[in-house]
Design an enzyme around this catalytic site. Structure first.
Site, PDB file in Angstrom:
ATOM      1  N   LYS A   1      25.163  19.481  24.258  1.00  0.00           N
ATOM      2  CA  LYS A   1      24.740  19.662  22.862  1.00  0.00           C
ATOM      3  C   LYS A   1      23.844  20.889  22.645  1.00  0.00           C
ATOM      4  O   LYS A   1      23.655  21.299  21.507  1.00  0.00           O
ATOM      5  CB  LYS A   1      23.961  18.430  22.409  1.00  0.00           C
ATOM      6  CG  LYS A   1      24.817  17.199  22.097  1.00  0.00           C
ATOM      7  CD  LYS A   1      23.872  16.082  21.685  1.00  0.00           C
ATOM      8  CE  LYS A   1      24.581  14.928  21.015  1.00  0.00           C
ATOM      9  NZ  LYS A   1      23.580  13.891  20.646  1.00  0.00           N
TER      10      LYS A   1
ATOM     11  N   GLY B   1      17.975  24.817  23.172  1.00  0.00           N
ATOM     12  CA  GLY B   1      16.985  25.866  22.900  1.00  0.00           C
ATOM     13  C   GLY B   1      16.118  25.591  21.700  1.00  0.00           C
ATOM     14  O   GLY B   1      14.907  25.834  21.732  1.00  0.00           O
ATOM     15  N   GLU B   2      16.697  25.119  20.628  1.00  0.00           N
ATOM     16  CA  GLU B   2      15.938  24.971  19.381  1.00  0.00           C
ATOM     17  C   GLU B   2      15.157  23.665  19.332  1.00  0.00           C
ATOM     18  O   GLU B   2      13.997  23.631  18.932  1.00  0.00           O
ATOM     19  CB  GLU B   2      16.869  25.017  18.157  1.00  0.00           C
ATOM     20  CG  GLU B   2      18.086  25.893  18.295  1.00  0.00           C
ATOM     21  CD  GLU B   2      17.809  27.361  18.114  1.00  0.00           C
ATOM     22  OE1 GLU B   2      16.856  27.708  17.413  1.00  0.00           O
ATOM     23  OE2 GLU B   2      18.563  28.166  18.698  1.00  0.00           O
TER      24      GLU B   2
END
Lengths: 704, 325
Positions: A665, A668-669
């Site tokens: 999925k 990073g954010e």
């Protein structure tokens, strides 16, 4: 042969190259006969250039050219927009006219033999202006919000308005209410590596060694600006020294480097100064949000009203997912969201790690925390009481959702049970101790991507994609995917990225690289094996290119998001108000984890970014002329080593067969989302003072 | 950066002779080079004094003598400094990152220039950079600026942590110039901005700082330096306080107190000191006395919070003098 490398904590395949200095970043690609360009930035916030005294500067040592709107070529600027460019408005055209639209806009460029000579000439260049007072403060009564054009359609990806049920009347009728305003400062990305471009023409062909998170878009954008076919442009960027979104778009300095190189007939290197990185390379927009919650006495949400406004420039409508998460994070029959933009005399904002979600979730998760105190319900329990079974905004099931598992895991590792609920009830010596938590969410995006795989006669393999690696470890994780799919040890797989003539990949942002590029690499590796099975090798390389995208039927059936939970402990000095994060624990449901070592590093990096958002980062504009006053690493505060406490990141087991073949999925954010509200909630728990403005600084808690 | 010539000198005498024409010295260069890169400072000639024999740290009777060229790192690590004047070591460690501490000299630290952002911007008025051009900070962004000793021409704070401690400790400067050696309190090194903010110190043309002399005293027993800021390192003080207390028979016999981050120069608080003498060292007494620090304070649009933070920092620093470091 089976090689199980997906899921293994391999060290970075490019780690040695980076720490020994072998890895080459954009500004390292020096070219023969190269000269240096320095941008001269406008020193007024709105107005016109009335005079540029180039004669003196042209005589300075080493100066090759002074380029201004008077002698710059008129560039075609053909229409071109990718999905990372604002859908409405037109990009800044540089050195095409005398207008100054915002402070720091490029108004001239000096080209000289050495960087020092160019800098000196740039400082010496005298420019006169007519100036007006710009509007840069969202609180300015003359700043008017607008409905974002691209949000007006009913099927807009980021709708300006959404509603289900009757949120306003339900709010008015609710026995328990929270209705507050939350404000977040403008932030700049401030990666270590400055923006840099080396531009070299060969006839009408252009090579750009340029810091970019999206090399194929840089190619297309520069082609459009110069009116050339894209195949004439080659963009090369093998390494990125941090970006956080600032290098997603192709900003004016790339155009200027190419313009200068053409003008002087030599390769040109252009590196932005730290100060210039506050002008024309985007920023997280300042936002103002109203978050109103209505609930029953036993903590069931009956209404959510979320109205948010973000700043943008006059020439482009930058949009981000400010209100999106509000529509599905919790179960609630009546939800209304409104998203507006406020055009100001400033550069265009752009995506910064966790764009939109990080800001919107701050408001939502602080408001939920406020509600928990009003109700006297534990904040985890309150979330559990409002855990939805489906995405009620989209009216679809989630492909997977591990939010409560994340809360349970993080709460256990954090030791939430040791918390006493009353504010100001916990102390360590003199220090007020606070514990706070928040949910996090970010979409599990996926974009079409392509990859090429090549089996060589010596038993090694090469894989190529026009992807980027701004630091998460893309080189390593993609090598793992290729090695596992091909059944080769990782040492025998060489993965290359960062060239626009490689098979196209989506932008390196939005946490979709692992999903999109990883899936394409898997497909290309399967394809090349099938090719190899069909014909004998005869010592020649066998090559296959493949693409992948999410099955549109599956995409239509499911709502796909990552979820997480963040727990934070802070200590606040009751006398002098210093706020220190003492520890943080995050747990994330992000599908399959390709490399736990890199994933944890991603998460702790995101948590530090969230600490910056919560407690330090703020670009301050002087309202008299729009200048960022703290455009300096000593004055734009970010966490330094001494600020960073022990950070833990955990992953819950999550098998999601729907998102993509790899079941990943992205991470990073979401690692940044949730950190700021968890800290703000911990500060409230420590002090009893609710601060709804980020960053929370000493002066905000002083009177607690 | 503009081109400049660099002249290396090996004796104090040569240094003073070289500087008599108004030319400037360079030691660690941690401020000067930074500002030269931004062309805020534009010297055409510099006298490199790094080879002068002025880096000794020694005990002289009950005094500590620190050579002007001793590096911040060496002073902070020196056993005599740590033993006799722990708050000097504290202020140096809080004052800069290790890289800067390794380079920066004690003399240079005292003469470092202000951190007002407008001072570094060529396109903003600044009376300190360009006399009579105006002050952009007074009506601009001034959250970090001074509330004490300001004028209508300049409101920048003096940035040195060490200077605050030295002013609290009654340290003296030893300088030598064309007309010989002289000695004066560190406090008198710094000028108030008045209507000449470009003149920052009282050194005469050609004068070279030789050393700083810190008198021995009660300080070592109960003395602390508290620096308050939004992050734990690499930031100048919002407010800082150097406090030393001598307590006997339950009352304060002697006290030294100076503050930083609030004044246009390191700010000694003698009225607060006087208010504390003869009193019991408790929080109520500290709080009452600390309010006196605000005498004459002129807050600006962005720094009202310092009116609250300053007394709190003083109280906390006074309390900390009784706690283990």
């Amino acid at each position: 042969m089976t090689v199980n490398v997906i899921g293994k904590p391999l060290p970075r395949v490019d780690g040695r190259a980076k720490i020994t200095g072998v890895a080459r970043y954009a500004a390292d690609f020096n070219q023969p006969r190269q000269v240096h360009a320095v941008i001269v930035s406008a020193t007024v916030g709105l107005g016109r250039v009335t005079g540029i005294d180039t004669a003196q500067v042209e005589k300075m040592p080493g100066v090759v050219a002074v380029i201004t709107h008077r002698n710059a070529p008129r560039l075609p600027y053909a229409p071109h927009k990718s999905y990372i460019d604002p859908a409405t408005g037109e990009r800044l055209h540089v050195l095409q006219d005398d207008q100054v639209r915002f402070y720091g806009q490029p108004v001239a460029m000096v080209v000289a033999d050495t960087p020092d000579q160019a800098e000196r000439a740039a400082v010496a260049l005298r420019i006169s202006y007519t100036a007006e007072r710009p509007i840069v403060d969202p609180a300015d009564p003359k700043a008017r919000p607008v409905v974002p054009e691209a949000g007006k359609q009913p099927d807009a990806r980021l709708p300006a308005d959404t509603a289900r049920g009757a949120a306003d009347s339900a709010l008015a009728d609710a026995p328990m209410r929270v209705d507050e305003i939350y404000e977040i400062a403008r932030e700049n990305h401030n990666p270590m590596e400055p923006h840099a471009t080396v531009a070299a023409w060969n006839g009408d062909r252009l090579t750009l060694w340029s810091k970019s998170q999206f090399v194929i878009n840089e190619q297309a954008e520069i082609a459009a600006i110069f009116g050339l076919p894209p195949e004439n442009i080659q963009v090369i960027c093998p390494f990125i020294g941090g970006a956080f979104g600032t290098s997603l778009r192709t900003w004016p300095h790339v155009t200027l480097a190419a313009m200068a190189a053409r003008q002087v007939g030599r390769p040109v290197k252009l590196v932005l100064t730290r100060k210039q990185m506050f002008f024309t390379t985007g920023h997280r927009p300042r936002t103002l949000q109203r978050m109103a919650l209505g609930a029953t006495a036993d903590g069931k949400l009956t209404s959510i009203v979320h109205e948010g406004t973000g700043e943008t420039s006059r020439h482009e409508e930058f949009m981000e997912a400010l209100t999106s998460v509000t529509t599905f994070l919790y179960s609630c029959p009546n939800v209304r969201t409104r998203y507006r933009l406020q055009p100001l005399d400033t550069g265009t904002p752009n995506h910064m790690r966790g764009p939109g979600e990080a800001s919107g979730v701050f408001a939502l998760e602080c408001a939920i925390d406020e509600l928990s105190y009003k109700l006297g319900i534990d904040p985890i329990d309150l979330r559990r009481r409002n855990e939805p079974t489906i995405d009620e905004g989209e009216n679809k099931p989630f492909s997977s959702r591990s939010l409560m598992k994340c809360h349970d895991l993080a709460a256990e590792r954090f030791g939430w049970s040791r918390r006493t609920p009353e504010p100001r009830s916990m102390r360590d010596g003199r220090q007020l101790v606070g514990m706070g938590m928040a949910s996090a969410s970010y979409p599990a995006f996926h974009a079409p991507a392509n990859a090429r795989a090549r089996l060589l006669a010596d038993g090694t393999a090469e894989v190529e994609v026009a992807a980027s690696d701004m630091g998460p470890g893309t080189y390593t994780s993609m090598t793992q995917v290729a090695a596992e799919t091909l059944g080769l040890p990782v040492e025998r797989v060489r993965f290359s990225l960062g060239r626009s003539d490689y098979p196209p990949a989506p932008s390196h942002g939005g946490s979709w690289t692992m999903a999109s590029v990883g899936s394409a690499i898997r497909a290309a590796c399967i394809a090349v094996q099938e090719e190899a099975a069909k014909r004998p090798r005869e010592g020649r390389p066998i090559e296959a290119t493949a693409s992948s995208q999410r099955d549109p039927d599956v995409a239509a059936r499911f709502s796909m998001h990552s979820f997480g939970a963040v727990f934070v402990e802070v200590a606040v000095d009751p006398d002098v108000g210093t706020i220190r994060v003492r520890r943080a624990v995050g747990a994330y449901g992000i599908g399959r984890v390709v490399n736990p070592r890199l994933a944890r590093s991603q998460c702790t990096g995101g948590m530090i970014g969230g600490m910056g958002m919560a407690l330090m980062e703020r670009t301050v504009l002087d309202t008299r002329d729009g200048r960022p006053v703290n455009a300096h690493m000593a004055d734009y505060l970010m966490p330094v080593n001494l600020d960073i406490p022990p950070l833990e990141a955990h992953f819950v087991e999550e098998m999601d067969p729907h998102v993509n073949a790899l079941g990943v999925k992205g991470i990073g954010e979401i690692a940044l989302v949730g950190m700021a509200p968890a800290i703000a909630n911990a500060v409230f728990h420590a002090t009893g003072k609710r601060v709804r403005t980020l960053p929370i600084r000493i002066e905000d808690v002083l009177t607690a | 950066m503009l081109p400049f010539t660099l002249e290396k000198v090996t004796s104090v005498q040569d240094a003073i002779a070289a500087a008599s024409s108004g030319r400037r010295f360079i030691a660690g260069g941690t401020t000067l080079i930074d500002l030269m890169r931004e062309e805020v400072e534009q010297p055409d000639h510099l006298i490199d004094i790094n080879m002068l024999p002025l880096s000794e740290i020694r005990i002289d009777g009950s005094d500590l003598v620190i050579g002007a060229l001793a590096r911040m790192a060496d002073v902070a690590a020196h056993p005599d400094v740590q033993r006799l004047h722990p708050l000097i070591a504290e202020s140096l460690i809080e004052g800069a990152s290790p890289q800067l501490r390794n380079m920066a000299s004690i003399g240079g630290n005292l003469l470092q220039r202000v951190r007002c952002p407008y001072f570094r911007m060529h396109d903003a008025p600044c009376n300190k950079r360009t006399p009579n051009s105006g002050c952009a900070a007074i009506d601009g962004l001034n959250a970090g600026h001074a509330i004490l000793g300001t004028s209508n021409h300049c409101i920048a704070t003096h940035p040195s942590d060490l200077a605050v401690v030295l002013v609290a400790l009654d340290a003296t400067m030893l300088v030598r110039g064309p007309r010989g050696e002289r000695s004066f309190p560190v406090e008198e090194l710094f000028r108030l901005p008045g209507d000449t903010p470009h003149l920052e110190h009282t050194l005469l043309p050609g004068e070279l700082i030789l050393a700083v002399r810190v008198p021995g005293g009660f300080y070592s027993r109960r003395a602390r330096y508290l620096k308050v800021r939004d992050r734990a390192s690499y930031e100048f003080a919002l407010v800082s306080a150097a406090a030393a207390l001598d307590v006997g028979d339950g009352v304060i016999r002697q006290v030294r107190l100076a503050v930083g981050g609030v004044g246009t120069r390191p700010w000694r608080l003698r009225t607060v000191e006087e208010a504390l003498i003869g009193k019991a060292p408790d929080r109520k007494i500290f709080e009452t006395a600390a309010r006196l620090a605000l005498e004459g304070a002129r807050p600006l649009s962005g720094n009202h919070y310092k009116l609250e933070l300053l007394p709190r920092t003083i109280v906390r620093a006074l309390e900390m003098t009784g706690e283990a470091a």
